[in-house]
Motif scaffolding. Structure first.
Motif, short mmCIF file in Angstrom:
data_model
loop_
_atom_site.label_atom_id
_atom_site.label_comp_id
_atom_site.label_asym_id
_atom_site.label_seq_id
_atom_site.Cartn_x
_atom_site.Cartn_y
_atom_site.Cartn_z
N LYS A 107 27.55 22.95 -21.65
CA LYS A 107 27.50 21.74 -21.22
C LYS A 107 27.69 20.07 -21.27
N GLN A 159 36.96 25.73 -24.86
CA GLN A 159 36.85 24.64 -24.24
C GLN A 159 37.29 23.93 -22.85
N GLU A 191 39.98 26.17 -21.56
CA GLU A 191 39.74 27.26 -20.72
C GLU A 191 38.61 26.75 -19.28
N ARG A 192 37.66 26.93 -20.54
CA ARG A 192 36.04 27.04 -19.66
C ARG A 192 36.36 25.36 -18.90
N ARG A 243 39.05 26.21 -15.19
CA ARG A 243 37.54 27.15 -14.65
C ARG A 243 36.98 26.93 -13.46
N TYR A 288 38.38 37.01 -21.64
CA TYR A 288 38.27 35.41 -20.62
C TYR A 288 37.02 36.08 -20.13
N VAL A 301 34.96 33.20 -21.48
CA VAL A 301 34.96 31.49 -20.84
C VAL A 301 34.21 32.07 -19.58
N ALA A 351 31.24 29.64 -18.56
CA ALA A 351 31.61 28.39 -18.11
C ALA A 351 31.68 28.70 -15.85
#
Length: 133
Positions: free
Chosen positions: A61, A99, A101-102, A105, A120, A124, A128
């Motif tokens: 995070k 990262q 894709e996260r 999102r 996903y 992902v 996230a």
């Protein structure tokens, strides 16, 4: 459900790193191990980073959203990943793409049609969660 961003990004920041060891050196993955079979014993993430109590979730995070929840700055680069050596399968672009894709999102963008739904959800969405940053 999150709403899509109101406007596209207005800036892209690119850094150039000096691999000669002068000034800011190149970032690199943090490799750690939880296995008792590692010579010298386990080398957990908190020890590898020198941060007492650091968890992989906190590291992930902090690297993805380094401004403590301010989603205007998101980092997507495989060099900012912590990985157990037991899970290492090579140095691939997958970590950068994960990262990215996260981050998308977190910005409220849906899963692209071409990206496998099961992958996903596991790689992902599970890492996230909307509103968790």
């Amino acid at each position: 459900a999150a709403s899509p961003p109101t406007a596209p990004p207005t800036m892209l920041v690119v850094g150039v790193w000096d691999r000669e060891g002068q000034g800011l050196t190149a970032p690199t993955k943090v490799f750690y191990s939880t296995s008792e079979s590692v010579p010298g014993g386990p080398d957990p993430l908190e020890k590898a980073c020198g941060v007492q109590g650091l968890t992989e979730d906190e590291y992930r995070k902090s690297m993805l959203s380094p401004l403590a929840g301010d989603l205007r700055v998101l980092v997507a680069n495989n060099d900012w990943v912590a990985m157990r050596t037991e899970d290492l399968f090579g140095d691939w672009a997958e970590e950068s793409l994960l990262q990215a894709e996260r981050g998308m999102r977190l910005l409220g963008l849906p899963r692209p049609d071409w990206l496998d739904a099961a992958y996903y959800e596991a790689k992902v969405a599970a890492f996230a969660e909307l509103g968790a940053f």
